[in-house]
Design a protein around this motif. Structure first.
Motif, short mmCIF file in Angstrom:
data_model
loop_
_atom_site.label_atom_id
_atom_site.label_comp_id
_atom_site.label_asym_id
_atom_site.label_seq_id
_atom_site.Cartn_x
_atom_site.Cartn_y
_atom_site.Cartn_z
N LEU A 32 0.83 -1.20 0.00
CA LEU A 32 0.00 0.00 0.00
C LEU A 32 0.86 1.25 0.00
O LEU A 32 0.61 2.21 -0.73
CB LEU A 32 -0.94 -0.01 1.22
CG LEU A 32 -1.81 1.23 1.36
CD1 LEU A 32 -2.86 1.29 0.26
CD2 LEU A 32 -2.49 1.26 2.72
N MET A 33 1.92 1.22 0.82
CA MET A 33 2.83 2.37 0.89
C MET A 33 3.42 2.66 -0.49
O MET A 33 3.53 3.80 -0.91
CB MET A 33 3.97 2.06 1.87
CG MET A 33 3.52 1.74 3.26
SD MET A 33 3.36 3.24 4.19
CE MET A 33 2.41 2.70 5.56
N ILE A 89 3.59 6.94 9.31
CA ILE A 89 3.73 8.34 8.96
C ILE A 89 5.18 8.64 8.61
O ILE A 89 5.47 9.26 7.58
CB ILE A 89 3.26 9.23 10.14
CG1 ILE A 89 1.76 9.06 10.34
CG2 ILE A 89 3.62 10.68 9.88
CD1 ILE A 89 1.19 9.87 11.46
N MET A 90 6.06 8.14 9.46
CA MET A 90 7.47 8.41 9.22
C MET A 90 7.92 7.80 7.89
O MET A 90 8.75 8.35 7.19
CB MET A 90 8.34 7.85 10.35
CG MET A 90 8.00 8.39 11.73
SD MET A 90 7.96 10.17 11.84
CE MET A 90 9.68 10.56 11.98
N VAL A 138 2.81 16.35 8.34
CA VAL A 138 1.80 15.85 9.28
C VAL A 138 1.07 17.03 9.89
O VAL A 138 1.68 18.01 10.30
CB VAL A 138 2.43 15.08 10.46
CG1 VAL A 138 1.36 14.32 11.22
CG2 VAL A 138 3.53 14.18 10.01
N THR A 139 -0.26 16.95 9.94
CA THR A 139 -1.04 17.91 10.71
C THR A 139 -1.58 17.17 11.92
O THR A 139 -2.14 16.08 11.79
CB THR A 139 -2.18 18.48 9.87
OG1 THR A 139 -1.62 19.29 8.84
CG2 THR A 139 -3.11 19.34 10.72
N THR A 147 7.73 15.68 8.25
CA THR A 147 8.12 14.46 8.94
C THR A 147 9.63 14.37 9.09
O THR A 147 10.13 13.77 10.02
CB THR A 147 7.63 13.20 8.21
OG1 THR A 147 7.80 13.39 6.83
CG2 THR A 147 6.20 12.91 8.52
N SER A 148 10.36 15.00 8.18
CA SER A 148 11.82 14.91 8.28
C SER A 148 12.35 15.69 9.48
O SER A 148 13.49 15.48 9.89
CB SER A 148 12.45 15.43 6.98
OG SER A 148 11.87 16.67 6.64
N ASP A 149 11.53 16.58 10.04
CA ASP A 149 12.01 17.42 11.14
C ASP A 149 11.66 16.87 12.52
O ASP A 149 12.03 17.47 13.52
CB ASP A 149 11.40 18.83 11.05
CG ASP A 149 11.75 19.49 9.73
OD1 ASP A 149 12.72 19.02 9.10
OD2 ASP A 149 11.06 20.44 9.34
#
Lengths: 444, 512
Positions: free
Chosen positions: B180-181, B204-205, B211-212, B225-227
């Protein structure tokens, strides 16, 4: 406009939240809708029918709404209204059996079964009751004991007749609607055959061919309990009080006892009930037996009055009292206390129809159509309740859901076509439960 | 042209007594995968319902490509090319896959269905994105994973550009999740925009760009997400630091509570093949025994056989020294089984009952709650109030709330509370955390560990390897109705388990 609208809905919300209020208002709304349509038909019939004048049409309209209080016509030919003890007494008398069949259908509904077998159970109750009431000699047994035995016998016969489709459903997974329809007709023919070869036929009075003797022939008559003094000239007797007591008992059983709890659990989620260790098959049979007993008891109360006679010969139709249990239960949203009132309402229509026939040029067929239209729309109370819930749900579902956490189950539809899917799925599932899915279990 | 394809600005939606969305802003860029993260009750569903025109917000506006749009009903949303895969699929079970995909937007010619053309179109889409489906099968006969692909194809068939996935991985196996990803990434590369509703942080990662986070109806923030780290995200979501790993002491296994000897359970789907074949194991007090496996490998039937819902054709089940092989469900419940069922809607709850009645589902007939055949309403109410308080089950009207109106998480908490409070020596928990958020998962895991430490035997059935590895003391892997291996979570790895789950390896037999 939109704003106003939504404000009105907002303010209605707290009221509509209450299930009871929702049910009652839905029932009242559907009764009103039924009466209005019935009234409209009355007027339309008057307009297109040369034999019924417009004035007669308006009179018909009055009778549809206030027929219960009709007292005939005065000397100048105008309809008069007032307290009519005969009408009200007869109303109570005729409500008795249909309250019982209404309870019967409601009990079965609570276990998730549709008891369309009430007419058959009613017939079996009739036969057993009449047989007991007419054959036990009143010379040696006190009549009140015979009366009681006849009631118990009627209920037992009904219970047996109800338990059959219940057992077929529970153990062989035969759709209870099909089984009920079959048992209805078996009952009709069985009862005709039974009386045909019995000596209980009324041979004494002329014009009574095909009738069974009234129970008064053996001196067995339901006690009047003073009601005949309040409503002189009517057929009323203590049966109505017995029916009301049954309604209260059924209410207590469903809402206050562990038996009712198990029945409701099976009705709303068979799998969860089984998971919790409730024997759901046994519950199905039991609930149908109770339903049958109530229908049978309704017949007993009707025929033990002493002034009713059972027409057994050439039985080609099933008793309307049985079928009327269905709209009565629906109208009451399956609440046993509500059944008392919806039963009274149904019987009021009956009286109104009779007044319409007696006092105006409307013949019995037109009257029946009008009454049928009212009954039909009245039975829509569940639909109207769903609409009322819909109004409120859109607002509350997610409110509720969000308050206690997000929900995947709040039933929030997000696509128009998804609603269709839901519907189809439901429909298909219902069919499946009856025919294929359960078959598997039946094979166990 | 705006950078954002969809903007929901300052959305406020109130319900009587609650602000479900309080000034929430969500901006979805074109060609990104954007996660919407929040606990149960954070307002994710409400926000999506606003986007779909089911609710009219009191405040705020929605823009598409920078232009303000009015979405008054779901048809408006569809017209704006917004599509959604719901957590609970909206498919007609007895229709074929193809019929389901075209339902609602059928290609017709003079009022006749043009199934052939539709089929060609669907096939092209399915090949293009690697969404393998068999168009002619009925939906009821295909796997959950394939059903989800059908839902995705539905959106593609309607040429939606904005795809919303509501908890899509909750029902998938690890392999299917990876697939799915991959599919989601290919959509992103195509320029489609994805809103991904979830509370699984690792997903999510792995796949999201931004992301909210929502919490209790309020907008907490939007981050790349990278932060951020998982830990930071979970803190944003829950509002406090959360233990992502289960804290537990060394297990102290005691006496045998449950003993299964060579049990065989027939399959309901296939006539000649048993669902459970000759399975033997022991569950001891003071340990969490986990049955791992891919969904549909006999775990459900095994548990049902132990609980008495399914019948065994062979073998013997012993509970606390009593032979319960042919005991009724109620006898087993009384003797010592607490059962947190797999399907909380089907088995766990009578949804139309008030919560308080559901809390005594296996106990209503006990003297505590019954007097001469009558239910002791006060006792039920008091008991329900205590459980509601103790297990923090949130609902609108306490014990009187109709269970259907409660959120999934709180329904599950109610079941957990009911089952754990019965204090039985054996606790069977089947996927107890399915579809729940981090906070609730943490809570349920800690409760299971607590019961273990009190000396109960916990039999945990889980499809999530993370859960299997972190919670259990001993792992049994099931494959095609057989136990193919026993492991110690401390000495095995997820990939090792995966090989056994897929049937590639088997203990005590030759490798296939």
């Amino acid at each position: 406009m939109r704003n106003l609208n939504s404000k009105a809905k907002e303010s209605a919300s707290p009221l509509l939240k209450n299930e009871g209020i929702k049910s009652v208002s839905a029932s009242l709304l559907s009764i009103m809708a039924g009466l209005l349509v019935g009234g409209a038909i009355t007027v339309i019939v008057a307009l297109i029918n040369d034999e019924i004048s417009f004035k007669a049409g308006l009179e018909g309209l009055k009778l549809i709404f206030f027929g219960l209080f009709s007292t005939g016509r005065d000397i100048s030919g105008n309809l008069t209204f007032g307290f009519n003890p005969v009408n009200i007494g007869n109303l109570l008398f005729r409500a008795t059996p249909v309250i019982m069949t209404g309870l019967s259908v409601a009990v079965a509904f609570k276990t998730g079964l549709f008891n369309i077998g009430a007419p058959g159970q009613y017939l079996m109750g009739t036969a057993a009751s009449l047989f007991i009431a007419l054959t036990i000699p009143s010379s040696s047994v006190p009549t009140w004991i015979i009366w009681l035995l006849a009631l118990i016998g009627g209920m037992a016969a009904g219970a047996l007749w109800g338990a059959i489709p219940g057992a077929l459903k529970a153990y062989l997974n035969i759709n209870e609607v099909l089984a009920c329809i079959m048992t209805n007709w078996i009952a009709a023919n069985l009862v005709t055959w039974f009386f045909e070869s019995s000596n209980l036929r009324n041979g004494n009075e002329s014009g009574k061919i095909g009738y069974i003797m009234p129970t008064s022939a053996n001196g067995v008559v339901t006690a009047k309990l003073g009601l005949d003094r309040i409503f002189p000239g009517s057929q009323v007797n203590g049966g109505i009080l017995v029916a009301i007591i049954f309604a209260i008992l059924v209410y207590v059983m469903i809402y206050k006892t562990t038996l009712g709890y198990s029945m409701k659990a099976c009705g709303s989620n068979k799998h969860a009930a089984e998971y919790a260790g409730i024997k759901s098959k046994r519950m199905l049979v039991l609930s149908m037996a109770i339903a049958g007993a109530l229908s049978g008891g309704g017949a007993s109360l009707y025929y033990l009055s002493g002034n009713t006679e059972f027409f057994h010969a050439t039985y080609q139709s099933l008793p309307a009292e049985g079928f009327n249990g269905i709209p009565i239960a629906l109208l009451a949203a399956n609440n046993p206390i509500g059944v008392i009132f919806s039963g009274l309402f149904m019987s009021m229509l009956n009286i109104a129809g009779q007044q319409l026939k007696n006092l105006t040029a409307y013949n019995e067929y037109i009257t029946d159509i009008i009454i049928a239209a009212i009954v039909y729309l009245s039975a829509f109370s569940l639909v109207i309740k769903a609409l009322l819930s819909g109004l409120h749900k859109r607002k509350s579902a997610v409110a509720v859901a969000t308050r206690k956490g997000n929900s995947t189950t709040a039933g929030v539809q997000t696509h128009a076509d998804e609603e269709i899917i839901e519907e189809i799925n439901n429909g298909v599932k219902n069919a499946e439960i009856d025919f294929s899915e359960d078959k598997r279990e039946g094979e166990e | 042209m705006s950078e954002y394809i969809i903007e929901m600005l300052g959305i406020t939606k109130e319900f009587p007594g609650i602000i479900a969305n309080d000034n929430i802003t969500l901006r979805l860029k074109k060609g990104e995968i954007h996660a919407l993260l929040g606990e149960n009750g954070a307002g994710k569903s409400t926000l999506m319902s606003v986007l779909f025109g089911l609710y009219e917000p009191e405040k705020g506006e929605i823009r598409k490509n920078g232009k303000v749009v009015k979405i008054k009903n779901p048809n408006d949303a569809t017209a704006l090319n917004i599509g959604m895969v719901h957590q609970h699929f909206k498919l007609v079970d007895v229709f074929s896959v193809l019929d389901n995909i075209i339902l609602g937007s059928e290609t017709t010619k003079f009022g006749f269905l043009q199934k052939k053309r539709a089929k060609e179109k669907v096939q092209a889409l399915s090949e293009k994105y690697g969404l393998k489906v068999d168009l002619d099968l009925k939906v009821e006969n295909i796997t959950v994973g394939m059903q989800q692909r059908v839902e995705i194809l539905k959106m593609l068939y309607r040429e939606n550009e904005i795809l919303i996935f509501d908890e899509p991985t909750a029902v998938l196996t690890p392999g299917e999740i990876d697939e799915l990803m991959e599919i989601m990434r290919s959509f992103r590369n195509e320029g489609k925009s994805i809103l991904f509703i979830t509370h699984k942080l690792s997903e999510i990662m792995a796949v999201c760009d931004r992301v909210t986070v929502l919490r209790k109806g309020k907008y907490i923030g939007t981050v790349n997400t990278s932060d951020v780290t998982k830990q930071e995200l979970s803190q944003m979501m829950v509002g406090r630091p959360v233990e992502l790993t289960v804290q537990k002491k060394q297990a102290m296994p005691g006496e045998v509570i449950l003993k299964a000897e060579n049990i065989t359970v027939p399959s309901k789907r296939q006539r000649n093949k048993p669902a459970v074949k000759n399975v033997s194991f022991e569950a001891r007090s003071g340990e969490i025994l986990c049955i791992a496996g891919i969904d549909g490998n006999g775990q459900t039937e095994l548990v049902n056989a132990i609980a008495g819902i399914d019948k065994t054709t062979k073998g013997k089940i012993t509970l606390c020294g009593h032979d319960i092989t042919s005991a009724s469900i109620r006898q087993r419940n009384k003797l010592g089984i607490s059962h947190i069922p797999e399907d909380r809607h089907k088995h766990g709850l009578v949804l139309d009952f008030p919560l308080k009645d559901n809390l005594v589902l296996q106990r209503y007939f006990e003297p505590e709650f019954r007097n001469m055949g009558f239910i002791r309403q006060n006792a039920v109410k008091q008991y329900a109030d205590r459980l509601i308080l103790q297990y923090d089950v949130r609902s609108g009207q306490g014990g009187e709330t109709i269970t259907r109106a409660m959120s999934g998480g709180n329904q599950q908490k109610a079941i957990i509370g009911r089952e754990l409070d019965r204090n039985m020596p054996l606790i069977i928990a089947v996927q107890p955390t399915r579809g729940l958020d981090v906070g609730a998962i943490e809570y349920i895991h800690s409760q299971l560990v607590k019961k273990r430490d009190e000396g109960k035997a916990v039999l945990l059935v889980s499809l999530e390897l993370d859960e299997v590895m972190s919670v259990s003391d001993r792992i049994l892997v099931m494959h095609e109705g057989e136990i193919v291996g026993e492991f110690d979570p401390k000495t095995t790895t997820v990939s090792e388990l995966g090989l056994y789950m897929a049937g590639t390896k088997k203990q005590g037999g030759t490798d296939q």
